[in-house]
Design an enzyme around this catalytic site. Structure first.
Site, PDB file in Angstrom:
ATOM      1  NE  ARG A 211      -0.056   2.739   7.348  1.00 17.86           N
ATOM      2  CZ  ARG A 211      -0.563   3.949   7.223  1.00 17.86           C
ATOM      3  NH1 ARG A 211      -1.113   4.309   6.070  1.00 17.86           N
ATOM      4  NH2 ARG A 211      -0.555   4.790   8.238  1.00 17.86           N
ATOM      5  CD  GLU A 213       0.412   0.560   1.540  1.00 18.70           C
ATOM      6  OE1 GLU A 213      -0.502   0.449   0.710  1.00 18.70           O
ATOM      7  OE2 GLU A 213       0.529   1.519   2.327  1.00 18.70           O
ATOM      8  NE  ARG A 219       3.063   7.342  -5.138  1.00 14.38           N
ATOM      9  CZ  ARG A 219       2.087   8.181  -4.883  1.00 14.38           C
ATOM     10  NH1 ARG A 219       2.292   9.239  -4.143  1.00 14.38           N
ATOM     11  NH2 ARG A 219       0.902   7.959  -5.369  1.00 14.38           N
ATOM     12  CG  HIS A 220       2.746   2.745  -1.153  1.00 23.36           C
ATOM     13  ND1 HIS A 220       2.413   3.225  -2.385  1.00 23.36           N
ATOM     14  CD2 HIS A 220       1.879   3.306  -0.271  1.00 23.36           C
ATOM     15  CE1 HIS A 220       1.375   4.054  -2.272  1.00 23.36           C
ATOM     16  NE2 HIS A 220       1.034   4.128  -0.987  1.00 23.36           N
ATOM     17  CD  GLU A 355      -1.083  11.344   1.757  1.00 19.86           C
ATOM     18  OE1 GLU A 355      -1.963  10.990   0.954  1.00 19.86           O
ATOM     19  OE2 GLU A 355      -0.988  10.871   2.897  1.00 19.86           O
ATOM     20  CB  SER A 358      -2.639  12.086   6.290  1.00 20.24           C
ATOM     21  OG  SER A 358      -2.799  11.917   4.901  1.00 20.24           O
ATOM     22  NE  ARG A 406       4.801   7.875   0.449  1.00 18.69           N
ATOM     23  CZ  ARG A 406       3.496   7.739   0.278  1.00 18.69           C
ATOM     24  NH1 ARG A 406       2.724   8.810   0.312  1.00 18.69           N
ATOM     25  NH2 ARG A 406       2.974   6.559   0.067  1.00 18.69           N
TER      26      ARG A 406
HETATM   27  P1  ATP Z   1      -0.938   6.935   0.315  1.00 18.52           P
HETATM   28  O1  ATP Z   1      -2.326   7.403  -0.026  1.00 18.52           O
HETATM   29  O2  ATP Z   1       0.140   7.744  -0.360  1.00 18.52           O
HETATM   30  O3  ATP Z   1      -0.751   5.469   0.196  1.00 18.52           O
HETATM   31  P2  ATP Z   1      -1.908   7.094   2.987  1.00 18.52           P
HETATM   32  O4  ATP Z   1      -2.846   8.251   2.860  1.00 18.52           O
HETATM   33  O5  ATP Z   1      -2.435   5.715   2.968  1.00 18.52           O
HETATM   34  O6  ATP Z   1      -0.754   7.230   1.885  1.00 18.52           O
HETATM   35  P3  ATP Z   1      -1.545   7.831   5.718  1.00 18.52           P
HETATM   36  O7  ATP Z   1      -2.291   6.768   6.410  1.00 18.52           O
HETATM   37  O8  ATP Z   1      -2.183   9.139   5.517  1.00 18.52           O
HETATM   38  O9  ATP Z   1      -1.027   7.262   4.309  1.00 18.52           O
HETATM   39  O10 ATP Z   1      -0.133   7.978   6.450  1.00 18.52           O
HETATM   40  C1  ATP Z   1       0.501   9.237   6.722  1.00 18.52           C
HETATM   41  C2  ATP Z   1       1.822   9.342   5.972  1.00 18.52           C
HETATM   42  O11 ATP Z   1       2.636   8.197   6.219  1.00 18.52           O
HETATM   43  C3  ATP Z   1       1.670   9.369   4.446  1.00 18.52           C
HETATM   44  O12 ATP Z   1       1.384  10.666   3.994  1.00 18.52           O
HETATM   45  C4  ATP Z   1       3.031   8.895   3.993  1.00 18.52           C
HETATM   46  O13 ATP Z   1       3.991   9.924   4.051  1.00 18.52           O
HETATM   47  C5  ATP Z   1       3.390   7.865   5.060  1.00 18.52           C
HETATM   48  N1  ATP Z   1       3.047   6.507   4.613  1.00 18.52           N
HETATM   49  C6  ATP Z   1       1.851   5.890   4.737  1.00 18.52           C
HETATM   50  N2  ATP Z   1       1.873   4.657   4.240  1.00 18.52           N
HETATM   51  C7  ATP Z   1       3.130   4.462   3.787  1.00 18.52           C
HETATM   52  C8  ATP Z   1       3.795   3.377   3.151  1.00 18.52           C
HETATM   53  N3  ATP Z   1       3.169   2.246   2.912  1.00 18.52           N
HETATM   54  N4  ATP Z   1       5.088   3.531   2.830  1.00 18.52           N
HETATM   55  C9  ATP Z   1       5.740   4.687   3.083  1.00 18.52           C
HETATM   56  N5  ATP Z   1       5.170   5.737   3.675  1.00 18.52           N
HETATM   57  C10 ATP Z   1       3.886   5.648   4.025  1.00 18.52           C
HETATM   58 MG    MG Z   2      -2.935  10.018   3.815  1.00 22.18          MG
END
Ligand code: ATP
Ligand code: MG
Length: 432
Positions: A211, A213, A219-220, A355, A358, A406
């Site tokens: 990702r 980000e 936490r990312h 979180e 999902s 996480r």
């Molecule tokens: P957030 O809103 O906390 O950035 P997200 O809703 O974008 O997360 P999802 O696409 O729902 O993330 O991904 C499912 C799970 O994967 C998340 O709940 C989280 O535990 C993990 N996850 C997602 N993106 C990341 C990241 N960049 N780094 C670490 N863990 C991640």
């Molecule tokens: Mg999510």
């Protein structure tokens, strides 16, 4: 090194060969100690200068810290030694000498900042409390795999180089694939669905997700490990049950297998396995609870996503793992099935601090799926490889994605997600 004995297994009265790192050298004048450390612990090696060969004493006491050494000798009981046993050496060999200038101190006497630690991870993971995190990570991944198998899931691995993204274009890493644009996979979402409908019914994958980000947060990560589940003939409730079972299995494994590691991390006393039956709050109840705390500057209204502050405020009220269900369709991805006009089957599982998961039931009806792509501003043609398969008998299915880092971060109360990854990728870090 077939006759090597781990330091933890050294028995008094035997002749042993131990090998490891020179953890510490203590020279008390007539007597000196070399502490040898290996993956199981440490052992004291005693040098009595007047009684031993000068060269042997010199090799064992002049060695630089963190050099790799091998010591053979007699193991004797010694109540004053840290482990109650010491080795009286007959032979000492320096196998790999360490530079006397160490970039960080694995004995932990001098603290280093996270960046220095990550730059020198090989030295960093020699610290018991750092190694403990990764031993626990290994136990967690093992337990998760075992639990999925228990639940009759097939382990799959899906491509990480893909033609299209799943979660919209902004968080994609583009790469060049033989002159064509491709991307690093953001999630195995579409592939795991194709497999659930591909006769396996219940599948899981533990693999990397990428990702882009934009911001560094605690936490990312830009490369994370996702624990994914997808089950045919499952609804959102069953997917939530599975997510809960996976979390509990991970905690139980750590509780039963990792007491030394929890001790090393200083959390053995407070470590508890969560109880099953995680509360399931609807989105509406969740925003009401957040608003009732009065802790946010702006009142949440229907359709708002939960900010970090909102998640924290709610986590404090609930105080344990919980689910948020019945999210507004507009803030859940297009592949999630709707329960009614504006409510989706999507759910999140939360730890009180953030979180973790999902998931939801997926849209398995071809027409509605293609329409979902359009509404999301994505061209359904580009996803033809995926949507086409929904024309050939796609059962209803549901699943989730859970962030492994996480899970560890919340389980071990780590304050930065990077502590749960050996070689994290973030906005600034591409090596090591
Ligand atoms: P957030 O809103 O906390 O950035 P997200 O809703 O974008 O997360 P999802 O696409 O729902 O993330 O991904 C499912 C799970 O994967 C998340 O709940 C989280 O535990 C993990 N996850 C997602 N993106 C990341 C990241 N960049 N780094 C670490 N863990 C991640
Ligand atoms: Mg999510």
């Amino acid at each position: 090194m077939d006759e090597r004995t781990y330091t933890a297994d050294v028995e008094p009265g035997t002749t042993v060969t131990v090998a490891g790192w020179a953890h510490e050298i203590r020279d008390l004048g007539g007597i000196a100690f070399l502490i040898v450390r290996d993956t199981t612990g440490q052992i004291q090696v005693k040098f009595e200068k007047d009684e031993m060969d000068d060269e042997l004493v010199e090799t064992g006491t002049d060695v630089t810290r963190e050099s790799v050494v091998q010591v053979s000798g007699k193991a004797e009981e010694e109540p004053r030694a840290p482990t109650g046993v010491e080795v009286v050496p007959e032979e000492v060999e320096v196998i790999a000498e360490a530079d006397p200038e160490l970039p960080l101190d694995p004995s932990g006497k001098v603290d280093s900042d996270l960046s220095t630690r990550l730059d020198n991870r090989t030295l960093d993971t020699r610290k018991p409390e750092v190694q403990a995190v990764f031993e626990i990570r290994s136990a967690v991944l093992g337990a998760v795999r075992e639990q999925f198998r228990e639940l009759k899931c097939t382990e799959i691995t899906t491509p990480k180089i893909v033609a299209t993204g799943t979660e919209g274009g902004t968080e994609l890493f583009p790469i060049t694939y033989f002159g064509e644009e491709a991307f690093m996979n953001q999630s195995p979402q579409l592939f795991k669905q194709l497999c659930a409908g591909g006769g396996f019914e219940r599948v899981f994958e533990i693999g990397p997700i990428f990702r882009a980000e934009e911001h560094n947060t605690p936490r990312h990560l830009n490369e994370a490990t996702s624990i994914d589940f997808e089950g045919a003939f499952c609804g959102a409730d069953e997917a939530m049950d599975v997510a809960e079972e996976i979390i509990i299995a991970a905690y139980e494994a750590v509780d039963s297998q990792c007491s030394d590691e929890l001790e090393a991390l200083g959390i053995a006393d407070e470590f508890t396995v969560p109880e099953s039956g995680f509360p399931r709050l609807t989105y509406e109840e969740a925003i009401e609870k957040v608003n009732a705390t009065g802790e946010l500057d702006d009142v949440l209204v229907w359709g708002d996503d939960l900010s970090t502050e909102a998640e924290r405020a709610l986590g404090e009220v609930v105080g344990e793992h919980y689910f948020i269900t019945e999210w507004p369709s507009e803030i859940k991805p297009f592949y999630i099935m709707d329960e009614s006009d504006d409510i989706s089957t999507g759910f999140d599982m939360m730890h009180p601090s953030m979180e973790l998961v999902s998931g939801g039931q997926r849209e398995h009806r071809y027409e509605q799926l293609v329409e979902g792509f359009r509404q999301q501003g994505l061209d359904p043609e580009e996803f033809d490889y995926y949507t086409k398969m929904f024309k050939y008998g796609m059962p209803p299915h549901a699943g989730f994605g859970m962030g492994a880092e996480r899970l560890l971060m919340t389980m071990l109360d780590l304050d930065n997600i990077r502590e749960a990854v050996l070689f994290p990728r973030d906005r600034q870090r591409l090596s090591p």
